[in-house]
Design a protein around this motif. Structure first.
Motif, PDB file in Angstrom:
ATOM      1  N   THR A 139      45.047  -0.108   5.437  1.00 45.36           N
ATOM      2  CA  THR A 139      43.646   0.297   5.550  1.00 45.36           C
ATOM      3  C   THR A 139      43.128   0.060   6.966  1.00 45.36           C
ATOM      4  O   THR A 139      42.447   0.916   7.540  1.00 45.36           O
ATOM      5  CB  THR A 139      42.792  -0.471   4.528  1.00 45.36           C
ATOM      6  N   VAL A 190      37.690   5.589   3.181  1.00 41.99           N
ATOM      7  CA  VAL A 190      39.034   5.189   3.614  1.00 41.99           C
ATOM      8  C   VAL A 190      39.463   3.910   2.905  1.00 41.99           C
ATOM      9  O   VAL A 190      40.597   3.797   2.424  1.00 41.99           O
ATOM     10  CB  VAL A 190      39.087   5.015   5.148  1.00 41.99           C
ATOM     11  N   VAL A 193      42.679   4.495   0.683  1.00 44.10           N
ATOM     12  CA  VAL A 193      43.942   3.915   1.152  1.00 44.10           C
ATOM     13  C   VAL A 193      44.265   2.626   0.403  1.00 44.10           C
ATOM     14  O   VAL A 193      45.348   2.479  -0.166  1.00 44.10           O
ATOM     15  CB  VAL A 193      43.910   3.670   2.679  1.00 44.10           C
ATOM     16  N   ALA A 215      44.528   2.686   9.249  1.00 45.75           N
ATOM     17  CA  ALA A 215      43.883   3.985   9.031  1.00 45.75           C
ATOM     18  C   ALA A 215      42.508   4.019   9.688  1.00 45.75           C
ATOM     19  O   ALA A 215      42.138   5.026  10.315  1.00 45.75           O
ATOM     20  CB  ALA A 215      43.761   4.265   7.530  1.00 45.75           C
TER      21      ALA A 215
END
Length: 87
Positions: free
Chosen positions: A27, A48, A52, A30
């Protein structure tokens, strides 16, 4: 609890800790990637994190649960219970 089940439970807890750590790292990576390629907005960060982290946790957690089920003997007890008795 039998020693085999205790060992399987200990391994399961260890796997869950690693899975959670991998989810946090994935995470974070990302979010860093998105920050490097454009503007970050609150809703994007929340999406996100949800996408994720929860995907990693769900996918890896289900695999860990299946390994726990096999190692602890739960699969064998179901197999034995559903076996046909041949006379």
């Amino acid at each position: 609890m039998s020693p085999n089940k205790e060992q399987a439970a200990a391994e399961f807890r260890r796997m869950i800790k690693w899975i959670a750590l991998i989810g946090v790292v994935a995470t974070g990576l990302a979010i860093l990637y998105l920050a490097a390629t454009g503007d970050l907005h609150l809703h994007m960060v929340i999406a996100v994190i949800g996408g994720v982290f929860l995907s990693v946790l769900l996918g890896c957690g289900l695999f860990a649960a299946s390994f726990f089920s096999d190692k602890s003997g739960h699969d064998q007890s179901v197999t034995d219970a559903t076996k046909r008795k041949t006379d």
